[in-house]
Design an enzyme around this catalytic site. Structure first.
Site, mmCIF file in Angstrom:
data_model
loop_
_atom_site.group_PDB
_atom_site.id
_atom_site.type_symbol
_atom_site.label_atom_id
_atom_site.label_comp_id
_atom_site.label_asym_id
_atom_site.label_seq_id
_atom_site.Cartn_x
_atom_site.Cartn_y
_atom_site.Cartn_z
ATOM 1 C CB THR A 218 -0.944 0.024 1.229
ATOM 2 O OG1 THR A 218 -0.169 -0.130 2.412
ATOM 3 C CG2 THR A 218 -1.963 -1.076 1.148
ATOM 4 C CG LEU A 219 2.691 2.301 -2.831
ATOM 5 C CD1 LEU A 219 2.817 2.210 -4.345
ATOM 6 C CD2 LEU A 219 4.068 2.467 -2.199
ATOM 7 N NE ARG A 222 3.660 7.417 -4.150
ATOM 8 C CZ ARG A 222 4.597 6.467 -4.252
ATOM 9 N NH1 ARG A 222 4.864 5.919 -5.415
ATOM 10 N NH2 ARG A 222 5.262 6.072 -3.187
ATOM 11 C CG ASP A 245 -7.033 10.000 13.237
ATOM 12 O OD1 ASP A 245 -5.897 9.536 12.978
ATOM 13 O OD2 ASP A 245 -7.639 9.756 14.289
ATOM 14 C CG ASP A 251 -5.545 -1.593 11.494
ATOM 15 O OD1 ASP A 251 -4.562 -2.237 11.072
ATOM 16 O OD2 ASP A 251 -5.522 -0.933 12.545
#
Ligand code: RIB
Length: 301
Positions: A218-219, A222, A245, A251
């Site tokens: 995960t980016l 992006r 936030d 998660d």
């Protein structure tokens, strides 16, 4: 209750989130501008998001025999999560976390593991019946690796997909656990900790050969990349969001991926649901408290 399709082996923490104008440096004291106590823990957060997506979920976890542990059990019951195999340990404190959130929504988290560190292979083995009926078994690194290894070995026997979210970022990772992992999910920080750099090329050369099926990177803004052993990379864009936030957004991503994977078996669709859930979680304060429901996620996916 019908048998759970998703089993999450993982942590529960009582979170105390403090709002600060900016995150402090070493040796610095700063005054919080707000505070909020809420349910957290990477394992529990992922289970809650999977349940909100409509998945049938069971939790394998350890809590203390204190008020926070009782509150966790009550929350899972209310969310329809099967907590029958959760152990409540006498004399142990439930895990807790202190979270600092700055004005840009970035955070710093320190976890006191408490009962989470006592989740043992024997506790997991007592939940073998749940794992045997599951389509997806997910775990993170806030609970002991030995317990996760046992869960993944049982999952493999049952033909369930195993997903390891390597969070918090480890210095190294157990080879036996990786060999039992079908999908390894990491963010850029975790990828750098494990492989030295977070480029898809480096991850494909170093980490991918050590796991069963695919690596999910995960980016943030992006999006996400799925590196596969048997197919070209799959790249999906992030969904637009207003960042209030980021706590728990990772998660939310994992929980939604698990739910969608258990539902349709399609990784591309699972990624889209994960990215939608993560984006929606960024737009509200808190961890599980910020998670969206199935309708909102499906509309953005
Ligand atoms: O990923 C966010 C979570 O990390 C928080 O809920 C905190 O408890 C820690 O586990």
């Amino acid at each position: 209750m019908s048998p759970a399709r998703i089993v999450v082996v993982g942590s529960y923490n009582r979170d105390l989130a403090l709002s600060v104008a900016r995150l402090p440096g070493a040796g610095e004291t700063c005054l919080a501008t707000g505070r909020a106590a809420s349910h957290g823990g990477k394992g529990s957060n992922q289970a809650m998001q999977a349940a909100l997506c409509g998945g049938s979920v069971a939790m394998l976890a350890a809590v203390g025999d204190d008020a926070a542990g009782a509150a966790a059990l009550a929350m899972w019951r209310q969310a329809g999560i099967d907590a029958s195999a959760v152990v409540s340990l006498a004399g142990e404190a439930t895990g807790s976390a202190i979270i600092l959130v700055d004005a840009r929504g970035e955070n710093m988290i320190v976890v006191d593991p408490g009962a989470n560190s006592r989740l043992a292979p024997a506790h997991v083995a007592a939940g073998a019946g749940l794992i045997a009926a599951a389509a997806v078994v997910a775990a993170q690194l806030e609970t002991p690796v030995e317990a996760t290894r046992r869960a993944f070995a049982l999952a493999r026997q049952a033909g369930a997909v195993t997903l390891l979210n390597a969070a918090p970022a480890p210095d190294a990772i157990d080879d036996d656990l990786l060999a039992l992992t079908d999908i390894l999910a990491v963010n850029a920080v975790e990828a750098r900790a494990l492989a030295g750099d977070a480029s898809p090329e480096r991850l494909a050369a170093t980490l991918l050969p050590r796991i069963g099926r695919s690596l999910l990177l995960t980016l943030g803004a992006r999006g996400a990349v799925l590196l596969r052993k048997d197919a070209p990379p799959l790249i999906r864009p992030a969904r637009p969001t207003e960042v209030v936030d980021t706590t728990g957004a990772g998660d939310a991503f994992i929980g939604a991926v698990c739910a969608r994977l258990a539902e349709c078996g399609e990784m591309a669709s699972a990624l889209d649901w994960g990215l939608a859930a993560g984006a929606l979680a960024c737009a509200k304060a808190g961890a599980a408290a910020s998670f969206a429901d199935r309708a909102a996620i499906a509309a953005l996916a």
